[in-house]
Write an enzyme that holds these catalytic residues in place. Structure first.
Site, PDB file in Angstrom:
ATOM      1  N   LEU A  15      49.177  35.032  38.814  1.00  0.00           N
ATOM      2  CA  LEU A  15      50.180  34.483  39.719  1.00  0.00           C
ATOM      3  C   LEU A  15      49.785  33.127  40.284  1.00  0.00           C
ATOM      4  O   LEU A  15      50.644  32.319  40.636  1.00  0.00           O
ATOM      5  CB  LEU A  15      50.421  35.461  40.878  1.00  0.00           C
ATOM      6  CG  LEU A  15      51.068  36.798  40.507  1.00  0.00           C
ATOM      7  CD1 LEU A  15      51.022  37.749  41.692  1.00  0.00           C
ATOM      8  CD2 LEU A  15      52.502  36.583  40.050  1.00  0.00           C
ATOM      9  N   GLY A  16      48.482  32.886  40.408  1.00  0.00           N
ATOM     10  CA  GLY A  16      48.059  31.609  40.976  1.00  0.00           C
ATOM     11  C   GLY A  16      46.584  31.616  41.299  1.00  0.00           C
ATOM     12  O   GLY A  16      45.863  32.576  41.010  1.00  0.00           O
ATOM     13  N   GLY A  18      43.570  29.662  44.239  1.00  0.00           N
ATOM     14  CA  GLY A  18      43.301  28.807  45.388  1.00  0.00           C
ATOM     15  C   GLY A  18      41.872  28.327  45.351  1.00  0.00           C
ATOM     16  O   GLY A  18      41.180  28.433  44.329  1.00  0.00           O
ATOM     17  N   ALA A  19      41.413  27.816  46.480  1.00  0.00           N
ATOM     18  CA  ALA A  19      40.065  27.260  46.544  1.00  0.00           C
ATOM     19  C   ALA A  19      38.998  28.327  46.351  1.00  0.00           C
ATOM     20  O   ALA A  19      37.914  28.043  45.831  1.00  0.00           O
ATOM     21  CB  ALA A  19      39.865  26.555  47.885  1.00  0.00           C
ATOM     22  N   SER A  21      39.819  31.765  45.244  1.00  0.00           N
ATOM     23  CA  SER A  21      40.263  32.996  44.594  1.00  0.00           C
ATOM     24  C   SER A  21      41.269  32.735  43.483  1.00  0.00           C
ATOM     25  O   SER A  21      41.830  31.642  43.366  1.00  0.00           O
ATOM     26  CB  SER A  21      40.902  33.916  45.639  1.00  0.00           C
ATOM     27  OG  SER A  21      42.054  33.294  46.194  1.00  0.00           O
ATOM     28  N   THR A  22      41.478  33.771  42.677  1.00  0.00           N
ATOM     29  CA  THR A  22      42.603  33.827  41.749  1.00  0.00           C
ATOM     30  C   THR A  22      43.426  35.060  42.111  1.00  0.00           C
ATOM     31  O   THR A  22      42.895  36.044  42.643  1.00  0.00           O
ATOM     32  CB  THR A  22      42.133  33.930  40.288  1.00  0.00           C
ATOM     33  OG1 THR A  22      41.272  35.068  40.148  1.00  0.00           O
ATOM     34  CG2 THR A  22      41.385  32.682  39.871  1.00  0.00           C
ATOM     35  N   VAL A  23      44.725  35.001  41.830  1.00  0.00           N
ATOM     36  CA  VAL A  23      45.632  36.079  42.232  1.00  0.00           C
ATOM     37  C   VAL A  23      46.368  36.584  40.999  1.00  0.00           C
ATOM     38  O   VAL A  23      46.907  35.792  40.216  1.00  0.00           O
ATOM     39  CB  VAL A  23      46.634  35.588  43.296  1.00  0.00           C
ATOM     40  CG1 VAL A  23      47.537  36.736  43.741  1.00  0.00           C
ATOM     41  CG2 VAL A  23      45.897  35.000  44.497  1.00  0.00           C
ATOM     42  N   LYS A  38      43.849  40.019  44.617  1.00  0.00           N
ATOM     43  CA  LYS A  38      43.218  38.725  44.884  1.00  0.00           C
ATOM     44  C   LYS A  38      41.728  38.858  44.596  1.00  0.00           C
ATOM     45  O   LYS A  38      41.031  39.641  45.248  1.00  0.00           O
ATOM     46  CB  LYS A  38      43.456  38.324  46.338  1.00  0.00           C
ATOM     47  CG  LYS A  38      42.822  37.006  46.752  1.00  0.00           C
ATOM     48  CD  LYS A  38      43.165  36.702  48.207  1.00  0.00           C
ATOM     49  CE  LYS A  38      42.569  35.397  48.677  1.00  0.00           C
ATOM     50  NZ  LYS A  38      42.931  35.111  50.095  1.00  0.00           N
ATOM     51  N   ASP A 145      45.577  29.363  60.989  1.00  0.00           N
ATOM     52  CA  ASP A 145      45.948  28.593  59.790  1.00  0.00           C
ATOM     53  C   ASP A 145      47.407  28.861  59.424  1.00  0.00           C
ATOM     54  O   ASP A 145      47.734  29.156  58.279  1.00  0.00           O
ATOM     55  CB  ASP A 145      45.028  28.957  58.625  1.00  0.00           C
ATOM     56  CG  ASP A 145      45.190  28.007  57.435  1.00  0.00           C
ATOM     57  OD1 ASP A 145      45.760  26.909  57.614  1.00  0.00           O
ATOM     58  OD2 ASP A 145      44.762  28.369  56.322  1.00  0.00           O
TER      59      ASP A 145
END
Length: 365
Positions: A15-16, A18-19, A21-23, A38, A145
Site C-alpha cells: 500500500l505504501g 514511509g520513513a 516502515s512499509t505498509v 505496518k 503530529d
C-alpha cells in the site's frame, strides 16, 4: 508477495511506505478478513513511541467517549525475524490495523483548487476534534503530529479491498531486485470523490505521541505546522494539538499553508520567515511568553529582549492579514470562520480554546 507473516497474515499487496516502515494489505487467515500490516524497517525512537502509545491505548478501559472510535488502534502486533546478514540484526516490529481508504491529503487532491467544501470541512473537523478530546481527556496523550497525512478516511466498502487483491493477482505490481531483497511498487486503492462512500476520518500514526508528563521541550511537528512554543524552546503541552488543527484548517479550506515559511536563496523553510509571518498575522508575541524559553538565546534572536518584544529578525514582516488571505467566504460567514480559527492559532497556549469550546463554536454548527 503472498508470503504469510506470523503464520497468520498473507500479503496481498503493498500500500505504501514511509520513513520508518512499509505498509501492506494482508488477508487475516484466522478471522478471514483484510487487515493492514505496518512493518517497521528502521528501529528508533519513533517506532518505540508508536509501540508504547498503541500499548497504552489498548490498555485503557472501555469508554463511551465517541472520540475513541475515531482513533486508530492496533488489532495485533508481532515481530518478524531479523535479517542475519544485516549489520544490525534486530527483529522488525509489525503492527496490524483495520484497513483504511486514503489520507485527507490524498482525498483533498480530488477537489477543485485542492479545497474541501465548507460542509465537508466541518464534518471532518468535528470528528478530528472528538478524537483529540479523547486523547487529551481520557488517554492523557498528546498526538504532536496532527496533519492531513495522519488522518485517514475509514473504509466501509469491502469490495474495494477485494478489487485491490484481484487486480494484484491479475496484474502484479512492478518490482525490482536490490541485492538479496525484492522491492515492490505500491499500488493505490481506487478512490471515490464523494465523501459518503467512506466512513469517518480516523486519527492515526502515534510516532510522535507523548504521555506521562505535563510538559515537554523536544522538537515536534512538521516545520510548517510547528507551534510557536515549540519553535522558541518553550515547554509545551497538549495545546500544540489545538494549534495544529488551526493551521491544518487553512490547508484544507484555502488550499495553501497559513504561514509563509520559505525564504533565502534556495526558497526553503526558514524559522525566521515562519516567525515573521506569525507576527504579521497574529501581532507581536507577549514578552512574558518569550521569557518562558528554556534556551535563552533563541527568542532574542528574533525579538527585542530589552523593549516590548518587537521584531528584530533578519526577514521582513509581510503586510498580510487573515482577512486578506481568506478567499472562500464573505460577510458574517467569513467573520465567524476567522474567529473560529483565531481561537486555536494564538501565541500563548493557554489562550487557545478547549476542545469543548471549539465543538460548540457557532461556525462549526
Amino acid at each position: 508477495m503472498w508470503d504469510v507473516l506470523h503464520s497468520r497474515y498473507q500479503v496481498v499487496g503493498k500500500l505504501g511506505n514511509g520513513a520508518y516502515s512499509t505498509v501492506w494489505l494482508c488477508r487475516d487467515l484466522v478471522e478471514h478478513c483484510h487487515v493492514t500490516v505496518k512493518v517497521c524497517t528502521q528501529l528508533g525512537i519513533p517506532v518505540e513511541r508508536e509501540l508504547s502509545a498503541l500499548k497504552h491505548l489498548n490498555s485503557l478501559p472501555a469508554s463511551e467517549h465517541i472520540g475513541r472510535t475515531f482513533i486508530r488502534t492496533a488489532l495485533d502486533h508481532f515481530e518478524l525475524p531479523a535479517d542475519p546478514k544485516s549489520s544490525n540484526p534486530a527483529p522488525f516490529p509489525c503492527f496490524v490495523y483495520k484497513p483504511m481508504a486514503t489520507s485527507l491529503y490524498q482525498f483533498r487532491k480530488l477537489f477543485p483548487q485542492n479545497r474541501f467544501p465548507k460542509q465537508l470541512l466541518k464534518s471532518i473537523l468535528q470528528h478530528v476534534l472528538l478524537a483529540i478530546h479523547y486523547l487529551h481527556i481520557e488517554a492523557k496523550m498528546i498526538h504532536a503530529d496532527i496533519q492531513e497525512g495522519n488522518i485517514l478516511l475509514s473504509l466501509d466498502d469491502p469490495n474495494i479491498l477485494e478489487e485491490f487483491e484481484e487486480e494484484e493477482w491479475r496484474n502484479p505490481s512492478p518490482r525490482k531486485i536490490d541485492g538479496d531483497r525484492v522491492v515492490y511498487l505500491s499500488r493505490l486503492m481506487h478512490m471515490h470523490m464523494t465523501y459518503d462512500k467512506y466512513g469517518p476520518p480516523i486519527l492515526c500514526d502515534f510516532t510522535e505521541a507523548r504521555f506521562g508528563s505535563a510538559t515537554y521541550t523536544d522538537l515536534i511537528q512538521p516545520d510548517v505546522y510547528r507551534a510557536p512554543e515549540v519553535i522558541l524552546a518553550i515547554p509545551w503541552d497538549e495545546k500544540v494539538d489545538i494549534w495544529s488543527v488551526g493551521v491544518l484548517i487553512w490547508d484544507m479550506f484555502e488550499g495553501t499553508h497559513m504561514f509563509k515559511t520559505a525564504g533565502g536563496p534556495e526558497n526553503k523553510y526558514r524559522t525566521v520567515n515562519h516567525l515573521a509571518h506569525m507576527v504579521s498575522l497574529l501581532g507581536p508575541p507577549p514578552v512574558d511568553f518569550l521569557k518562558r524559553t528554556e534556551v535563552d538565546w533563541i527568542p532574542w534572536k528574533y525579538f527585542d529582549k530589552q523593549g516590548e518584544g518587537n521584531w528584530i529578525g533578519k526577514a521582513s514582516v509581510p503586510e498580510d492579514s487573515l482577512e486578506q488571505l481568506e478567499e472562500n467566504l464573505e460577510g458574517e460567514d467569513k467573520a465567524q470562520f476567522l474567529a473560529f480559527v483565531r481561537k486555536m492559532v494564538t501565541w500563548k497556549p493557554e489562550d487557545r480554546c478547549s476542545i469543548e469550546e471549539l465543538l460548540k463554536d457557532p461556525w462549526l454548527n
